[in-house]
Design an enzyme around this catalytic site. Sequence first.
Site, short mmCIF file in Angstrom:
data_model
loop_
_atom_site.label_atom_id
_atom_site.label_comp_id
_atom_site.label_asym_id
_atom_site.label_seq_id
_atom_site.Cartn_x
_atom_site.Cartn_y
_atom_site.Cartn_z
N ARG A 41 0.85 -1.19 0.00
CA ARG A 41 0.00 0.00 0.00
C ARG A 41 0.88 1.24 0.00
NH1 ARG A 41 0.03 1.82 5.29
NH2 ARG A 41 0.12 0.23 6.94
N HIS B 110 -2.25 3.76 6.08
CA HIS B 110 -3.26 2.75 6.43
C HIS B 110 -4.66 3.36 6.36
CE1 HIS B 110 -5.24 -0.57 8.49
NE2 HIS B 110 -5.80 0.31 9.31
N TYR C 236 6.88 4.95 10.58
CA TYR C 236 7.38 3.56 10.60
C TYR C 236 7.96 3.07 9.27
CZ TYR C 236 2.59 2.75 8.86
OH TYR C 236 1.41 2.81 8.16
#
Length: 368
Positions: A263, A267, A276
């Site tokens: 992706r 999110h 991250y």
Amino acid sequence: MAKAPKLPVHQILDENGELLKGASVPDMPKEDIVELFKTILKVRVIDSRMFKMQRQGRIAFYMATQGEEATHVGTAYALKPQDWMFPQYREHGAAFVRGLTLQQFINQIFGNSGDLNKGRQMPMHWGSRNLNLVTISSPLGTQIPQCAGAAYAMKIKKKDSVALAFFGEGTTSEGDFHAGLNFAGVYKAPAIFFCRNNGWAISTPFHRQTAAENIAVKAVAYGIEGVRVDGNDLFAVIDIVRQARERAVKGNGPTLIEALTYRLSSHSTSDDPSAYRSEEKDDGPWKLKEPAVRLRKFLGNQGLWSMKEEQDWEKACEKELLDAIKVAENTPKPEMDALFEDIFDELPWNLREQKSQLITFLKNEGKR
């Protein structure tokens, strides 16, 4: 430590949009390839606009699927209209392929009276009974045993249909994953379990999710077929899902498909991926092999697509989207009675009491 069997990754198109040696395009009209590519582009136009609208405070929440579109667009195309899909929350391309209209999708985002679910779900939790799209549930993994149960019912009724559940690799850590696959394996239910492995369960990397070498190998424990596919290769996804469907309807049991993808978006609108992962190390390599890049090159090489057509299509999508948003924003919210509908044929005493209390409360609020 026991070594897991090596499972190949099924691929048809290379990263340059060229057919691999010995590979061929699945049996499908060229016009359908173009339409699927247009669906991918349409999803991207929608995702971009919805993210902006959430930042403007016009919608509450959104989840994009940039980079993963081939996993669900290809899957929906490979299935039959009578098949049931149990989506997660990043498969709106599959809904469009199946026939969900853009207006219906946007109405769900706004939760207005035009929403098929009557405003009862948070955004990105759509569904359609008429299209065999089971309404999305937020808790991870609940759709997997539901899919297994529906598939077993299809087997009992001797239906020429299958049930397919979408989920991410993080969901495989949930107990429902074990329960669903174990049940489907034991009863040889005509089910397909489609794992969209994008490497991250929000911020948890794959190596922290499981000690297994991959997800597909977990199928061995349930006595079912496990396969891996390049999730950014539209043709490979179509091919592998067709194979799984044929296996299921012939009575040979379920298949666990692991689609390798990534992706490129966050999110959700509540997530900051820069905390991250990095653009250079993580995102960069995947941008060169994401599904739209590959399919654009393939179609261009075949003389089936041009950048002028793409620009015109994106403008048309943007106009259709803005029109749908305008309608949705001017559509009233569901009536209060919708809170108490569709559950009981006759309301039990406690819900009648709650309804009466709500009516009184709303009347008193209106007097202030």
